[in-house]
Design a protein around this motif. Sequence first.
Motif, short mmCIF file in Angstrom:
data_model
loop_
_atom_site.label_atom_id
_atom_site.label_comp_id
_atom_site.label_asym_id
_atom_site.label_seq_id
_atom_site.Cartn_x
_atom_site.Cartn_y
_atom_site.Cartn_z
N TYR A 138 -8.86 55.12 0.94
CA TYR A 138 -9.57 55.73 -0.19
C TYR A 138 -11.08 55.69 0.01
CZ TYR A 138 -11.11 56.51 -5.01
OH TYR A 138 -11.72 56.99 -6.12
N HIS A 139 -11.62 54.56 0.46
CA HIS A 139 -13.07 54.44 0.65
C HIS A 139 -13.57 55.37 1.76
CE1 HIS A 139 -11.19 51.92 3.62
NE2 HIS A 139 -12.34 51.68 4.23
N ALA A 140 -12.74 55.60 2.78
CA ALA A 140 -13.13 56.51 3.86
C ALA A 140 -13.10 57.96 3.41
CB ALA A 140 -12.21 56.32 5.06
N ILE A 141 -12.15 58.32 2.54
CA ILE A 141 -12.11 59.67 2.01
C ILE A 141 -13.36 59.96 1.18
CG2 ILE A 141 -10.87 61.21 0.45
CD1 ILE A 141 -8.29 59.88 1.30
N ILE A 142 -13.74 59.00 0.34
CA ILE A 142 -14.95 59.17 -0.47
C ILE A 142 -16.17 59.35 0.43
CG2 ILE A 142 -16.52 58.02 -2.07
CD1 ILE A 142 -14.12 56.78 -3.42
N SER A 294 -17.69 50.48 6.41
CA SER A 294 -17.52 49.41 5.42
C SER A 294 -16.08 49.42 4.93
CB SER A 294 -18.47 49.60 4.24
OG SER A 294 -18.21 48.66 3.22
N ASN A 295 -15.56 48.24 4.56
CA ASN A 295 -14.22 48.14 3.99
C ASN A 295 -14.22 48.28 2.48
OD1 ASN A 295 -13.02 47.72 6.51
ND2 ASN A 295 -13.30 45.50 6.39
N LEU A 296 -15.39 48.37 1.89
CA LEU A 296 -15.53 48.46 0.44
C LEU A 296 -15.70 49.90 0.00
CD1 LEU A 296 -18.02 45.50 -0.10
CD2 LEU A 296 -15.52 45.42 -0.15
N ILE A 297 -15.42 50.15 -1.27
CA ILE A 297 -15.62 51.48 -1.85
C ILE A 297 -17.09 51.60 -2.25
CG2 ILE A 297 -15.01 53.04 -3.73
CD1 ILE A 297 -12.30 51.68 -3.87
N ASN A 298 -17.81 52.49 -1.58
CA ASN A 298 -19.23 52.72 -1.85
C ASN A 298 -19.41 54.18 -2.23
OD1 ASN A 298 -21.99 52.76 -2.03
ND2 ASN A 298 -22.34 52.58 0.18
N THR A 299 -19.65 54.43 -3.49
CA THR A 299 -19.82 55.81 -3.97
C THR A 299 -21.27 56.26 -3.94
OG1 THR A 299 -19.96 55.00 -6.26
CG2 THR A 299 -17.79 55.65 -5.44
N SER A 307 -18.06 54.08 4.81
CA SER A 307 -17.09 54.47 5.82
C SER A 307 -16.84 55.97 5.78
CB SER A 307 -15.78 53.70 5.62
OG SER A 307 -14.87 53.97 6.68
N SER A 308 -16.04 56.44 6.73
CA SER A 308 -15.59 57.84 6.76
C SER A 308 -14.28 57.87 7.52
CB SER A 308 -16.63 58.74 7.43
OG SER A 308 -16.72 58.45 8.80
N LEU A 309 -13.58 58.97 7.41
CA LEU A 309 -12.27 59.06 8.06
C LEU A 309 -12.34 58.91 9.58
CD1 LEU A 309 -10.56 61.89 5.96
CD2 LEU A 309 -9.85 59.50 6.12
#
Length: 358
Positions: A138-142, A294-299, A307-309
């Motif tokens: 999810y975090h990579a998709i964002i 990053s392993n965290l969700i960063n918006t 991160s990214s895919l």
Amino acid sequence: MSGTSVTNSAKHAAPASPPLATARLPRWAPLAIAAGSIAVACAIGAGFGLDSQIQWGLIALVLFIAGSYAITARVEGRRQAKDRMATSLVWASFVLAVIPLYSLVETTISKGVKVLDINFLTHSMNNVLTIEPGGGVYHAIIGTLEQVGIATVIAAPLGILTAIYLVEYGKGALAKWVTFFVDVMTGVPSIVSGLFILSVWFVVVGSAPQSGFAGSLALTILMLPVVVRSTEEMLKLVPNELREASLALGVPKWRTIVKVVVPTAIGGITTGVVLAIARIAGESAPIALLVFGSNLINTNPFKNPQSSLPYYIFEQYGNGNEPSYNRAWAAALVLIAFVMILNLVARGIARWKAPKSR
């Protein structure tokens, strides 16, 4: 009596006209030749102990081309045999191009569906051990959506306006230099764009970037020449009669471009922008240099690592364990689906905006 004899002699002297109909192979002949080639290739592969099915396929392909030429030359003549051999070579090239693509998609799907589910798409890697199953993308998709979106917002207007200048206004040395640099930028490796933004960032800010925005700037450099080239070609396809008709009515040049030229080419321009987005969606080198992952969700793309895919795939596969391999293949499947959706959107826009015949 003499006339009758002359007529009879003329009939005997006249050469017989060649028949118009020539021997032809039946329609099922190519299928029969292909089946025979496959059977012989399997026999050769089994007899010589060839384990690779690709080798069997290549042998069958060579036998099919040679068999098509030999049988056609025997029945229809060498001229038709050369034509059939050329057709067989075209089909063989098509098959050779499709095999790697099919193998790639089949492998990605078979390995990616193991962990691809709703939880994988809606969770991050926060507090998840790499040697254990679980976690998500999810975090990579964002990160991918934000970084590619920012790059598109910057590159699309700049690329379209640059193409308009080159087609509608550029006549001097400046236009030639702009065209030259666009051509050079088309072949710039992604790692070079990342290094360039990294060096500029250190000069301006004095520290490492560590943000999705820095990665977006590198992606902008990669996306810009693609947008310029595609838009330029679409604008060149607009008939000059439309421009001349608008100018003849007293419409200013800038208004002609805005109201006539761009709307006419908007379908191709939009398709080029979407394809450019698909081009940069899979880049990982600039992200590794500038965003760090990053392993965290960063918006927030303007602060902290993100991160990214593509980087997620690289990171998970580098962990070297089975759960990480499964996550990497699942993320690869998500990325392929994302690019495929973009290409379908581009085709839909091109068909929607294509000129309708009346």
